[in-house]
Design a protein around this motif. Structure first.
Motif, PDB file in Angstrom:
ATOM      1  N   MET B 264       0.863  -1.167   0.008  1.00  0.00           N
ATOM      2  CA  MET B 264       0.072   0.191   0.103  1.00  0.00           C
ATOM      3  C   MET B 264       0.910   1.230   0.213  1.00  0.00           C
ATOM      4  O   MET B 264       2.029   1.116   0.499  1.00  0.00           O
ATOM      5  N   ARG B 265       0.238   2.391  -0.588  1.00  0.00           N
ATOM      6  CA  ARG B 265       0.895   3.651  -0.515  1.00  0.00           C
ATOM      7  C   ARG B 265       0.534   4.187   1.073  1.00  0.00           C
ATOM      8  O   ARG B 265       0.045   3.617   1.822  1.00  0.00           O
ATOM      9  N   LYS B 266       1.809   4.938   1.392  1.00  0.00           N
ATOM     10  CA  LYS B 266       1.553   5.330   2.891  1.00  0.00           C
ATOM     11  C   LYS B 266       0.446   6.041   3.383  1.00  0.00           C
ATOM     12  O   LYS B 266       0.173   5.563   4.224  1.00  0.00           O
ATOM     13  N   ARG B 267      -0.276   6.722   2.646  1.00  0.00           N
ATOM     14  CA  ARG B 267      -1.449   7.251   3.056  1.00  0.00           C
ATOM     15  C   ARG B 267      -2.344   6.261   3.313  1.00  0.00           C
ATOM     16  O   ARG B 267      -3.214   6.140   4.363  1.00  0.00           O
ATOM     17  N   THR B 268      -2.657   5.220   2.217  1.00  0.00           N
ATOM     18  CA  THR B 268      -3.362   4.231   2.710  1.00  0.00           C
ATOM     19  C   THR B 268      -3.249   3.376   3.969  1.00  0.00           C
ATOM     20  O   THR B 268      -3.995   3.062   4.711  1.00  0.00           O
ATOM     21  N   MET B 269      -1.871   2.944   3.915  1.00  0.00           N
ATOM     22  CA  MET B 269      -1.019   2.539   5.254  1.00  0.00           C
ATOM     23  C   MET B 269      -1.734   3.214   6.543  1.00  0.00           C
ATOM     24  O   MET B 269      -2.289   2.257   7.280  1.00  0.00           O
ATOM     25  N   MET B 270      -1.653   4.471   6.600  1.00  0.00           N
ATOM     26  CA  MET B 270      -2.050   5.183   7.730  1.00  0.00           C
ATOM     27  C   MET B 270      -3.436   4.953   8.077  1.00  0.00           C
ATOM     28  O   MET B 270      -3.948   4.823   9.240  1.00  0.00           O
ATOM     29  N   THR B 271      -4.384   5.120   7.048  1.00  0.00           N
ATOM     30  CA  THR B 271      -5.756   4.805   7.091  1.00  0.00           C
ATOM     31  C   THR B 271      -6.114   3.556   7.588  1.00  0.00           C
ATOM     32  O   THR B 271      -6.844   3.202   8.657  1.00  0.00           O
ATOM     33  N   TYR B 272      -5.311   2.549   7.161  1.00  0.00           N
ATOM     34  CA  TYR B 272      -5.650   1.379   7.427  1.00  0.00           C
ATOM     35  C   TYR B 272      -5.168   1.074   8.882  1.00  0.00           C
ATOM     36  O   TYR B 272      -5.944   0.295   9.809  1.00  0.00           O
ATOM     37  N   ILE B 273      -4.204   1.637   9.210  1.00  0.00           N
ATOM     38  CA  ILE B 273      -3.687   1.355  10.748  1.00  0.00           C
ATOM     39  C   ILE B 273      -4.748   1.850  11.612  1.00  0.00           C
ATOM     40  O   ILE B 273      -5.004   1.466  12.689  1.00  0.00           O
ATOM     41  N   SER B 274      -4.970   3.261  11.136  1.00  0.00           N
ATOM     42  CA  SER B 274      -5.935   4.197  12.122  1.00  0.00           C
ATOM     43  C   SER B 274      -7.425   3.360  12.381  1.00  0.00           C
ATOM     44  O   SER B 274      -7.619   3.433  13.501  1.00  0.00           O
ATOM     45  N   VAL B 275      -7.766   2.771  11.075  1.00  0.00           N
ATOM     46  CA  VAL B 275      -9.046   2.047  11.357  1.00  0.00           C
ATOM     47  C   VAL B 275      -9.226   0.882  12.181  1.00  0.00           C
ATOM     48  O   VAL B 275      -9.891   0.735  12.978  1.00  0.00           O
ATOM     49  N   SER B 276      -8.139  -0.032  11.874  1.00  0.00           N
ATOM     50  CA  SER B 276      -7.926  -1.118  12.646  1.00  0.00           C
ATOM     51  C   SER B 276      -7.882  -0.704  14.307  1.00  0.00           C
ATOM     52  O   SER B 276      -8.247  -1.296  14.971  1.00  0.00           O
ATOM     53  N   PHE B 277      -6.852   0.180  14.614  1.00  0.00           N
ATOM     54  CA  PHE B 277      -6.527   0.396  15.823  1.00  0.00           C
ATOM     55  C   PHE B 277      -7.839   1.072  16.518  1.00  0.00           C
ATOM     56  O   PHE B 277      -7.772   0.751  17.545  1.00  0.00           O
ATOM     57  N   SER B 278      -8.343   1.921  16.113  1.00  0.00           N
ATOM     58  CA  SER B 278      -9.953   2.242  16.578  1.00  0.00           C
ATOM     59  C   SER B 278     -10.700   1.140  16.741  1.00  0.00           C
ATOM     60  O   SER B 278     -11.342   1.226  17.785  1.00  0.00           O
ATOM     61  N   VAL B 279     -10.908   0.516  15.780  1.00  0.00           N
ATOM     62  CA  VAL B 279     -11.792  -0.773  16.197  1.00  0.00           C
ATOM     63  C   VAL B 279     -11.667  -1.701  17.084  1.00  0.00           C
ATOM     64  O   VAL B 279     -12.336  -2.080  17.954  1.00  0.00           O
ATOM     65  N   ILE B 280     -10.500  -1.643  17.283  1.00  0.00           N
ATOM     66  CA  ILE B 280      -9.757  -2.850  18.414  1.00  0.00           C
ATOM     67  C   ILE B 280     -10.090  -2.144  19.867  1.00  0.00           C
ATOM     68  O   ILE B 280     -10.320  -2.662  20.678  1.00  0.00           O
ATOM     69  N   PHE B 281      -9.683  -0.918  19.869  1.00  0.00           N
ATOM     70  CA  PHE B 281      -9.619  -0.107  21.096  1.00  0.00           C
ATOM     71  C   PHE B 281     -11.068  -0.147  21.482  1.00  0.00           C
ATOM     72  O   PHE B 281     -11.569  -0.260  22.818  1.00  0.00           O
ATOM     73  N   ILE B 282     -11.828   0.333  20.533  1.00  0.00           N
ATOM     74  CA  ILE B 282     -13.371   0.553  21.115  1.00  0.00           C
ATOM     75  C   ILE B 282     -14.000  -0.906  21.361  1.00  0.00           C
ATOM     76  O   ILE B 282     -14.891  -0.939  22.469  1.00  0.00           O
ATOM     77  N   LEU B 283     -13.811  -1.907  20.612  1.00  0.00           N
ATOM     78  CA  LEU B 283     -14.209  -3.174  21.046  1.00  0.00           C
ATOM     79  C   LEU B 283     -13.888  -3.795  22.234  1.00  0.00           C
ATOM     80  O   LEU B 283     -14.482  -4.191  23.213  1.00  0.00           O
ATOM     81  N   SER B 284     -12.151  -3.543  22.471  1.00  0.00           N
ATOM     82  CA  SER B 284     -11.891  -3.969  23.753  1.00  0.00           C
ATOM     83  C   SER B 284     -12.511  -3.092  24.877  1.00  0.00           C
ATOM     84  O   SER B 284     -12.725  -3.580  25.948  1.00  0.00           O
ATOM     85  N   LEU B 285     -12.679  -1.710  24.687  1.00  0.00           N
ATOM     86  CA  LEU B 285     -13.251  -0.921  25.662  1.00  0.00           C
ATOM     87  C   LEU B 285     -14.780  -1.725  26.146  1.00  0.00           C
ATOM     88  O   LEU B 285     -15.220  -1.520  27.458  1.00  0.00           O
ATOM     89  N   ILE B 286     -15.615  -1.720  25.140  1.00  0.00           N
ATOM     90  CA  ILE B 286     -16.973  -2.438  25.181  1.00  0.00           C
ATOM     91  C   ILE B 286     -16.983  -3.620  26.060  1.00  0.00           C
ATOM     92  O   ILE B 286     -17.419  -3.920  27.185  1.00  0.00           O
ATOM     93  N   TYR B 287     -15.724  -4.639  25.727  1.00  0.00           N
ATOM     94  CA  TYR B 287     -15.712  -5.599  26.393  1.00  0.00           C
ATOM     95  C   TYR B 287     -15.277  -5.684  27.639  1.00  0.00           C
ATOM     96  O   TYR B 287     -15.577  -6.228  28.788  1.00  0.00           O
ATOM     97  N   SER B 288     -14.358  -4.463  27.952  1.00  0.00           N
ATOM     98  CA  SER B 288     -14.169  -4.312  29.345  1.00  0.00           C
ATOM     99  C   SER B 288     -15.157  -3.836  30.056  1.00  0.00           C
ATOM    100  O   SER B 288     -15.418  -4.206  31.312  1.00  0.00           O
ATOM    101  N   GLN B 289     -16.317  -3.174  29.842  1.00  0.00           N
ATOM    102  CA  GLN B 289     -17.423  -2.705  30.362  1.00  0.00           C
ATOM    103  C   GLN B 289     -18.242  -4.000  30.731  1.00  0.00           C
ATOM    104  O   GLN B 289     -18.657  -4.028  31.672  1.00  0.00           O
ATOM    105  N   TYR B 290     -18.337  -4.785  29.689  1.00  0.00           N
ATOM    106  CA  TYR B 290     -19.084  -6.033  29.905  1.00  0.00           C
ATOM    107  C   TYR B 290     -18.601  -6.840  30.760  1.00  0.00           C
ATOM    108  O   TYR B 290     -19.368  -7.429  31.532  1.00  0.00           O
ATOM    109  N   ARG B 291     -17.301  -7.018  31.039  1.00  0.00           N
ATOM    110  CA  ARG B 291     -16.796  -7.931  32.114  1.00  0.00           C
ATOM    111  C   ARG B 291     -16.546  -7.037  33.584  1.00  0.00           C
ATOM    112  O   ARG B 291     -16.225  -7.466  34.398  1.00  0.00           O
ATOM    113  N   GLY B 292     -16.948  -5.738  33.288  1.00  0.00           N
ATOM    114  CA  GLY B 292     -17.084  -4.968  34.627  1.00  0.00           C
ATOM    115  C   GLY B 292     -15.663  -4.754  35.014  1.00  0.00           C
ATOM    116  O   GLY B 292     -15.260  -4.574  36.150  1.00  0.00           O
ATOM    117  N   GLY B 293     -14.897  -4.408  34.148  1.00  0.00           N
ATOM    118  CA  GLY B 293     -13.263  -3.648  34.198  1.00  0.00           C
ATOM    119  C   GLY B 293     -12.321  -4.627  34.396  1.00  0.00           C
ATOM    120  O   GLY B 293     -12.051  -5.314  33.607  1.00  0.00           O
TER     121      GLY B 293
END
Lengths: 91, 293
Positions: B264-293
């Motif tokens: 990928m070009r650098k710009r695409t790569m940064m977008t790819y990383i940002s989206v993956s990182f964000s999705v994983i972070f949000i889902l992990s937070l949701i899972y954290s809430q589900y488990r009660g921290g």
């Protein structure tokens, strides 16, 4: 000769793996249960290396071989220390 | 100082030896695709529906597993053969994770935790869909031009298919090996230079622990077959932060940071990383809430 560099480096790399397995040093790098897997990889790399020498690429690219050279230097240079940890004075 | 050099060397060499079988396997699969799979074959079997393309990529990821070290040449070949970008992107994300080997190692690594295995599987599917849809709207997200011709520098007019497979395979392998070696140097340096006490100081905060484990996974660059064992060793961290560790590692780490520019070009790569990182972070937070921290 330079066009064969990649093949030569792959053969040296596979030779390094054979060396650490035969000399009982594999456990320093990996869990011994993966020995066969690594040995198979070394065999395949030997095949790649052989073809890299007998049927080399059209051109030589220095950028491609630099990491392999650095890696092999590091891998071989550390070997004397693994044999005798006292060689560097730090144990 | 000297023992640090010794640890650095051992760590760097170990990372390369551990990843070696997988990049070799990746190079063989890539070469087989190059020699035996035609563009017409791909065109006839690919749907125009984005959802079906992404689902197809995920299914292919389960059927044709690859470590993240070996994925780049395979995806590169897929693109050169006309596989649609969403399908290739979904495969790029899912192949290192949703295969039987990694799922079993996850189950064992997390002490027979079916929940962690299931969460890892579902999280990866979610990221694959997010990235797949992203790549469906981006224009020319993958580099493709150089793959139209034989870019491996080999001589044309091979004697037979076998020599062509070997020639392409060794070229792909050697190129990927270079990036792996540089990545292993970075990962080994991190292992030597960053004290564990610094990592442990983030364990108490819900958000910081997730972020810290994600960054740690990126810097440590452990293969997906082994990362659950590494993650499980961090006993002071929450299950959600451990999930984030095994979620981000196979998608993006130091090794991939050096290999992805091939795809990928650098710009695409940064977008790819940002989206993956964000999705994983949000889902992990949701899972954290589900488990009660």
């Amino acid at each position: 000769m330079l066009r064969r560099a990649e093949g030569i480096l792959m053969l040296i790399f596979s030779g390094f793996i054979y060396y650490i397995i035969i000399n009982g040093k594999y456990h320093l790098y990996m869990n011994p249960k993966f020995t066969l897997l690594t040995l198979t990889s070394a065999a395949l790399m030997s095949v790649y290396g052989y073809f890299g020498i007998t049927d080399p690429p059209e051109s030589f690219d220095l950028k491609r071989i630099v990491p392999a050279v650095l890696f092999l230097l590091l891998a071989f240079l550390i070997q004397p220390v693994l044999i005798n940890p006292g060689i560097l004075g730090g144990g | 100082m000297h023992s640090s050099m010794q640890i650095f060397s051992l760590k760097a060499v170990s990372i390369v030896i551990e990843a070696l079988p997988f990049i070799l396997l990746g190079s063989i699969i890539s070469a087989l695709i190059q020699v035996y799979v035609s563009e017409d074959f791909i065109r006839r079997r690919t749907s125009k529906n984005i959802f079906k393309q992404i689902s197809g990529g995920i299914f292919l990821g389960a059927m044709l597993p690859s470590c993240e070290c070996g994925i780049v040449p395979i995806v590169s070949r897929m693109i050169s053969k006309g596989v649609p970008a969403p399908m290739a992107a979904a495969y790029l994300v899912s192949s290192p994770v949703i295969n039987p080997i990694v799922l079993v190692s996850t189950y064992i690594g997390f002490r027979s935790s079916g929940e962690m295995t299931l969460m890892r599987f579902l999280m990866n599917i979610a990221v694959a869909f997010a990235v797949g849809f992203l790549f469906s709207v981006l224009r020319n997200p993958f580099r493709a031009a150089q793959e139209k011709t034989c870019g491996c520098g080999c001589r044309h007019g091979h004697k037979n298919n076998f020599s062509e497979v070997i020639s392409h395979g060794s070229s792909d392998f050697f190129k990927t090996l270079g990036y792996l070696i540089y990545g292993s140097f970075f990962a080994a340096a991190f292992h030597v230079l960053v004290p564990k006490s610094l990592i442990m100081s983030f364990a108490s905060s819900q958000v910081l622990s997730i972020l810290a484990m994600m960054i740690f996974a990126i810097l440590l660059s452990v293969c997906s077959e082994a990362d659950s064992f590494v993650a499980a060793a961090f006993v002071h961290f929450s299950p959600a932060s451990l999930l984030a560790f095994v979620g981000i590692g196979p998608i993006f780490d130091l090794k991939l940071m050096l290999m992805l520019p091939v795809l990928m070009r650098k710009r695409t790569m940064m977008t790819y990383i940002s989206v993956s990182f964000s999705v994983i972070f949000i889902l992990s937070l949701i899972y954290s809430q589900y488990r009660g921290g």
